[in-house]
Design an enzyme around this catalytic site. Structure first.
Site, PDB file in Angstrom:
ATOM      1  N   VAL A  13       0.870  -1.170   0.000  1.00  0.00           N
ATOM      2  CA  VAL A  13       0.000   0.000   0.000  1.00  0.00           C
ATOM      3  C   VAL A  13       0.907   1.220   0.000  1.00  0.00           C
ATOM      4  CG1 VAL A  13      -2.029  -1.076   1.067  1.00  0.00           C
ATOM      5  CG2 VAL A  13      -0.244  -0.111   2.520  1.00  0.00           C
ATOM      6  N   SER A  14       0.407   2.318  -0.529  1.00  0.00           N
ATOM      7  CA  SER A  14       1.253   3.499  -0.696  1.00  0.00           C
ATOM      8  C   SER A  14       1.483   4.273   0.594  1.00  0.00           C
ATOM      9  CB  SER A  14       0.650   4.423  -1.752  1.00  0.00           C
ATOM     10  OG  SER A  14       0.605   3.747  -2.985  1.00  0.00           O
TER      11      SER A  14
END
Length: 189
Positions: A13-14
């Protein structure tokens, strides 16, 4: 030479505010033996989870990712990773999206994979561009994004006066209809 033939997952996930549960569920359902994780942008060079996964993988293993863009954002980076895996006798499996399936690094498979990676990068760039254009258009009209401010100047003045009289933050927050965290932040500023 003995090969291990394990499914190894990688999820990313960023930001730490995002949740990788959807990816984790898909990787578990696919039968991944072990899963590595990163909470970093795909463009970030500091992806300890991916590096650990690459070190862990052995000939005969398969690296599984939920979607191609989880592996990386840049066409070059994804192709370098895919070629490295192939050279080491490790398969790449993408669980969802246009490229769902296994990567074949030869002939038409390589061409198709390269084109899809390029399209994935183009899609991301277009999303970023549209988002920036939308924010700029909204700003030009006097609108800004984000959550509305709950602590206006009047509430802040009241809060400071009540705090100066010795009232507790909890009581002030309740009276003003804001959270204690919001009140603490406003008083610190």
């Amino acid at each position: 030479m003995t090969t291990t033939q394990h499914l190894i997952g990688y999820k990313r996930v960023s930001t730490s505010a995002q949740d990788a549960k959807l990816q984790a569920d898909a990787l578990a359902e696919s039968g991944c033996f072990k899963v590595f994780e990163d909470k970093a942008s795909g463009k970030s060079a500091d992806r300890a989870g991916l590096m650990a996964a690459m070190e862990y993988l052995r000939e005969g293993d398969t690296l599984c990712v939920w979607k191609l863009d989880r592996l990386g954002r840049s066409t070059k980076d994804v192709l370098v990773i895919a070629e490295d895996l192939h050279a080491r006798g490790i398969s790449l499996r993408i669980l969802t999206g246009t490229l769902a399936g296994s990567y074949s690094p030869s002939g038409e498979g390589k061409f198709f994979f390269t084109m899809m990676v390029a399209f994935a990068e183009l899609e991301r760039d277009m999303i970023v561009e549209r988002t920036r254009a939308g924010l700029a258009a909204a700003k030009a009209k006097g609108r800004t994004g984000g959550r509305p401010t709950v602590m206006d100047a009047d509430k802040l003045t009241v809060a400071k006066a009540r705090r100066a009289k010795g009232e507790s933050v909890t009581a002030i927050a309740k009276a003003l209809g804001v959270s204690r965290a919001t009140l603490y932040r406003a008083l610190e500023e």
